[in-house]
Design a protein around this motif. Structure first.
Motif, PDB file in Angstrom:
ATOM      1  N   MET A 186       0.869  -1.213  -0.050  1.00 28.28           N
ATOM      2  CA  MET A 186       0.125   0.039   0.064  1.00 28.28           C
ATOM      3  C   MET A 186       0.875   1.177  -0.003  1.00 28.28           C
ATOM      4  SD  MET A 186      -1.623  -0.011   3.792  1.00 28.28           S
ATOM      5  CE  MET A 186      -2.056  -1.708   3.900  1.00 28.28           C
ATOM      6  N   ALA A 187       0.413   2.108  -0.522  1.00 24.59           N
ATOM      7  CA  ALA A 187       1.218   3.488  -0.733  1.00 24.59           C
ATOM      8  C   ALA A 187       1.332   4.177   0.695  1.00 24.59           C
ATOM      9  CB  ALA A 187       0.459   4.431  -1.621  1.00 24.59           C
ATOM     10  N   GLU A 188       2.534   4.712   0.812  1.00 27.44           N
ATOM     11  CA  GLU A 188       2.826   5.469   2.178  1.00 27.44           C
ATOM     12  C   GLU A 188       2.237   6.555   2.212  1.00 27.44           C
ATOM     13  OE1 GLU A 188       6.938   5.110   4.422  1.00 27.44           O
ATOM     14  OE2 GLU A 188       7.080   7.198   3.305  1.00 27.44           O
ATOM     15  N   GLN A 189       1.451   6.864   3.234  1.00 23.97           N
ATOM     16  CA  GLN A 189       0.767   8.356   3.398  1.00 23.97           C
ATOM     17  C   GLN A 189       1.856   9.471   4.440  1.00 23.97           C
ATOM     18  OE1 GLN A 189      -3.501   8.147   3.814  1.00 23.97           O
ATOM     19  NE2 GLN A 189      -3.120   5.891   3.960  1.00 23.97           N
ATOM     20  N   SER A 190       2.039  10.587   3.868  1.00 20.30           N
ATOM     21  CA  SER A 190       2.812  11.476   4.602  1.00 20.30           C
ATOM     22  C   SER A 190       2.120  12.626   5.272  1.00 20.30           C
ATOM     23  CB  SER A 190       3.930  12.348   3.564  1.00 20.30           C
ATOM     24  OG  SER A 190       4.511  11.202   2.969  1.00 20.30           O
ATOM     25  N   PHE A 191       2.739  12.668   6.527  1.00 24.43           N
ATOM     26  CA  PHE A 191       2.161  13.890   7.455  1.00 24.43           C
ATOM     27  C   PHE A 191       3.007  14.557   7.948  1.00 24.43           C
ATOM     28  CE2 PHE A 191      -1.075  10.468   7.149  1.00 24.43           C
ATOM     29  CZ  PHE A 191      -2.201  11.143   6.983  1.00 24.43           C
ATOM     30  N   ASP A 192       2.800  15.501   8.711  1.00 26.23           N
ATOM     31  CA  ASP A 192       3.806  16.310   9.521  1.00 26.23           C
ATOM     32  C   ASP A 192       3.899  15.775  10.849  1.00 26.23           C
ATOM     33  OD1 ASP A 192       4.247  18.659   7.619  1.00 26.23           O
ATOM     34  OD2 ASP A 192       2.229  19.107   8.190  1.00 26.23           O
ATOM     35  N   LEU A 193       2.846  15.399  11.490  1.00 25.33           N
ATOM     36  CA  LEU A 193       2.706  14.777  12.700  1.00 25.33           C
ATOM     37  C   LEU A 193       1.687  13.467  12.745  1.00 25.33           C
ATOM     38  CD1 LEU A 193       3.588  15.078  15.877  1.00 25.33           C
ATOM     39  CD2 LEU A 193       1.340  16.272  16.282  1.00 25.33           C
ATOM     40  N   ILE A 194       2.334  12.324  13.583  1.00 24.32           N
ATOM     41  CA  ILE A 194       1.615  11.245  13.816  1.00 24.32           C
ATOM     42  C   ILE A 194       1.421  10.918  15.161  1.00 24.32           C
ATOM     43  CG2 ILE A 194       1.320   8.638  13.539  1.00 24.32           C
ATOM     44  CD1 ILE A 194       3.075   9.088  10.929  1.00 24.32           C
ATOM     45  N   VAL A 195       0.196  10.951  15.791  1.00 22.41           N
ATOM     46  CA  VAL A 195       0.015  10.712  17.116  1.00 22.41           C
ATOM     47  C   VAL A 195      -0.661   9.117  17.245  1.00 22.41           C
ATOM     48  CG1 VAL A 195      -1.205  11.376  19.314  1.00 22.41           C
ATOM     49  CG2 VAL A 195      -0.674  13.127  17.465  1.00 22.41           C
ATOM     50  N   LEU A 196       0.071   8.447  18.306  1.00 19.44           N
ATOM     51  CA  LEU A 196      -0.443   6.999  18.474  1.00 19.44           C
ATOM     52  C   LEU A 196      -1.135   7.144  19.765  1.00 19.44           C
ATOM     53  CD1 LEU A 196       2.603   4.783  17.475  1.00 19.44           C
ATOM     54  CD2 LEU A 196       0.849   5.811  16.185  1.00 19.44           C
ATOM     55  N   GLY A 197      -2.691   6.813  19.742  1.00 16.43           N
ATOM     56  CA  GLY A 197      -3.486   7.015  20.860  1.00 16.43           C
ATOM     57  C   GLY A 197      -4.441   8.139  20.811  1.00 16.43           C
ATOM     58  N   GLY A 198      -5.644   7.947  20.963  1.00 19.07           N
ATOM     59  CA  GLY A 198      -6.644   8.885  21.011  1.00 19.07           C
ATOM     60  C   GLY A 198      -7.068   9.518  22.372  1.00 19.07           C
ATOM     61  N   GLY A 199      -6.565   8.986  23.370  1.00 17.24           N
ATOM     62  CA  GLY A 199      -6.993   9.399  24.791  1.00 17.24           C
ATOM     63  C   GLY A 199      -6.811  11.058  24.754  1.00 17.24           C
ATOM     64  N   PRO A 200      -7.058  11.532  26.144  1.00 15.80           N
ATOM     65  CA  PRO A 200      -7.123  13.106  26.461  1.00 15.80           C
ATOM     66  C   PRO A 200      -5.698  13.751  25.921  1.00 15.80           C
ATOM     67  CG  PRO A 200      -7.004  11.661  28.483  1.00 15.80           C
ATOM     68  CD  PRO A 200      -7.433  11.042  27.221  1.00 15.80           C
ATOM     69  N   GLY A 201      -4.704  13.014  26.124  1.00 12.93           N
ATOM     70  CA  GLY A 201      -3.512  13.497  25.650  1.00 12.93           C
ATOM     71  C   GLY A 201      -3.274  13.613  24.171  1.00 12.93           C
ATOM     72  N   GLY A 202      -3.418  12.393  23.374  1.00 14.92           N
ATOM     73  CA  GLY A 202      -3.245  12.194  21.991  1.00 14.92           C
ATOM     74  C   GLY A 202      -4.248  12.888  21.223  1.00 14.92           C
ATOM     75  N   TYR A 203      -5.682  13.231  21.297  1.00 13.28           N
ATOM     76  CA  TYR A 203      -6.588  13.838  20.813  1.00 13.28           C
ATOM     77  C   TYR A 203      -6.382  15.244  20.706  1.00 13.28           C
ATOM     78  CZ  TYR A 203     -10.530  15.031  23.978  1.00 13.28           C
ATOM     79  OH  TYR A 203     -11.287  15.490  24.984  1.00 13.28           O
ATOM     80  N   VAL A 204      -5.956  15.695  21.859  1.00 13.65           N
ATOM     81  CA  VAL A 204      -5.890  17.030  22.440  1.00 13.65           C
ATOM     82  C   VAL A 204      -4.566  17.609  21.281  1.00 13.65           C
ATOM     83  CG1 VAL A 204      -5.346  18.739  23.867  1.00 13.65           C
ATOM     84  CG2 VAL A 204      -6.941  17.341  24.273  1.00 13.65           C
TER      85      VAL A 204
END
Length: 466
Positions: A1-19
């Motif tokens: 699959m093609a690699e998707q590029s971002f400026d930032l990746i966050v692992l975890g969608g809790g109150p730290g990650g989603y904020v």
């Protein structure tokens, strides 16, 4: 699959990650968030929020059984326990859906699955063992949180021995309950089940309950618990358990003797361990100590481009600490001016048992150990008109000041709504206020917050209403 590029990746969608993801998007960063279970994390789905819904029900139960105090009467007040639990779960679902909306609103790309470092600046996402996405970014924030620590010999089985998860969705109200661990989680569950009608025994291995709180506050809460009928054992060690068909017996050593305590269910609330497994940390510079990732003041790990926030890192393990870390971490990455490292001494802690407990800064003992000459103020709620009018006269506010400089070193509270009031002292700490500013502040009357003013006045021999 093609690699998707971002400026930032966050692992975890809790109150730290989603904020962190939202703040990054606000700053114009192309952001991806990877979450393997529920947006909002443990806090929103299985912790902070649904437990407060349960504790609200317990508060209502308490009020219904004390109606005559206020001149009311109700015959045979009762509750539907299944509906109490269902409301708690509905609250969690509503807020989890809200986080998903916020992700869409801020154009954060959400990937459902397990994220793992797969080389420098790369993250592989899988779900049920199958690849979902290959992501790339120069910055990766680990926000994978933590889980309940298992006490050897008292391993949770989901039926007789519960973690916080099972304790929030019980099929029925246990008649007899043992809670092991008297930190915030243990104290809240013990208080909830007691108010709902269970016979509760609270067991703590240390010499007092709520051990991170000021000793006077711990003693105050213990007395309140015992007055309500809770059995509290401190300096007690659970050696093991013996299971029956539908009950469990805890073997407890306390006061130099061993005793057996029978109950229908046991809640184990003896701390947390960080979710560091299967993150691809092998071969990286990320350092792990006692299951938690080591970071510097800017949430940077030992691996360039990899950061960590929240319960995955060091104490205090609080949702609002995780959120604040997420913001400062992202702002530092983005080069925002005026970002400051987090001073953990200014993070308020709250426990939502009855009575509520809240604190910020140093305890009296910690202040003395740090070499401060202290001035201590205290004010009981029995001296406050609003507390008496509410029928809630049992409470205490304690302040600790540096005797030389007047700096507010710490504040500690127990009583109704103190979890809402502590922010006043937290702001004072952040603004580096002294007793002069606090004494000169006008507090509205009649409010429970006047106890905060009086506790400051008392530290300097000026209390009015005691």
């Amino acid at each position: 699959m093609a690699e998707q590029s971002f400026d930032l990746i966050v692992l975890g969608g809790g109150p730290g990650g989603y904020v962190a993801a939202i703040r990054a998007a606000q700053l114009g960063m192309r952001t991806a968030l990877v979450e393997r279970e529920h947006l909002g994390g443990i806090c929103l789905n299985w912790g902070c929020i649904p437990t407060k819904a349960l504790l609200r029900a317990a508060e209502i139960s308490h009020l219904l059984h004390t109606l005559d105090t206020y001149g009311f009467a109700a015959d045979n007040p009762r509750f539907d326990f299944a509906k109490v639990i269902a409301r708690s779960r509905a609250v969690a679902r509503q807020l989890s859906d809200g986080v998903r909306f916020l992700m869409r609103k801020n154009k954060v790309a959400v990937f459902e699955g397990h994220g793992r470092l797969a080389g420098k600046g790369r993250v592989a996402v899988t779900r049920d063992g199958k690849p979902v996405a290959d992501l790339a970014a120069p910055h990766v924030i680990l926000a994978t949180g933590a889980r309940a620590r298992v006490l050897p010999g008292v391993e949770p089985d989901g039926k007789l021995i519960w973690t916080y998860k099972e304790a929030m969705v019980p099929p029925a109200l246990p008649r007899r309950l043992i809670v092991i661990g008297s930190g915030a989680i243990g104290a809240e569950f013990a208080s909830f089940y007691l108010d709902m009608g269970s016979e509760v025994t609270l067991i703590e291995v240390l010499d007092r309950i709520l051990p991170v709180e000021d000793a006077e506050i711990s003693a105050f809460v213990r007395k309140a618990f015992e007055k309500r009928g809770m059995r509290v054992l401190t300096g007690a060690r659970v050696q093991g358990v013996r299971k029956g068909a539908d009950e469990v017996t805890a073997i407890v050593e306390a006061d130099g003797r061993v005793q057996e305590i029978a109950a229908d269910r046991v809640i184990s609330a003896v701390g947390i361990v960080g979710n560091v497994e299967d993150l691809g940390l092998e071969g990286t510079g990320v350092k792990v100590e006692r299951t938690h990732v080591v970071t510097d003041a800017w949430c940077r790990t030992g691996e360039p481009g990899v950061y960590a926030i929240g319960d995955l890192c060091g104490p205090p393990w609080l949702a609002h600490k995780a959120s604040h870390e997420g913001v400062l971490c992202v702002e530092k990455i983005a080069g925002v001016e005026g970002v400051h490292p987090l001073d953990v001494r200014n993070i308020p802690g709250c426990t939502y048992c009855r009575p509520q407990v809240a604190s910020v800064g140093l305890t009296e003992a910690a202040a003395r150990e740090a070499g401060h000459e202290v001035r201590v103020g205290r004010f009981p709620f029995i001296g406050n008109g609003k507390a008496i009018a509410l029928g809630e006269p049992e409470g205490l506010v304690k302040t600790v000041f540096d005797a030389r400089t007047g700096e507010l070193l710490g504040a500690h509270m127990a009583g109704p709504e103190v979890t809402e009031m502590i922010q006043g002292y937290a702001i004072a700490r952040t603004l580096e206020s002294t007793e002069a500013e606090l004494i000169a502040t006008v507090f509205p009357h009649p409010t429970i917050s006047e106890t905060m003013h009086e506790a400051v006045l008392d530290a300097f021999g000026r209390a009015i209403h005691i």
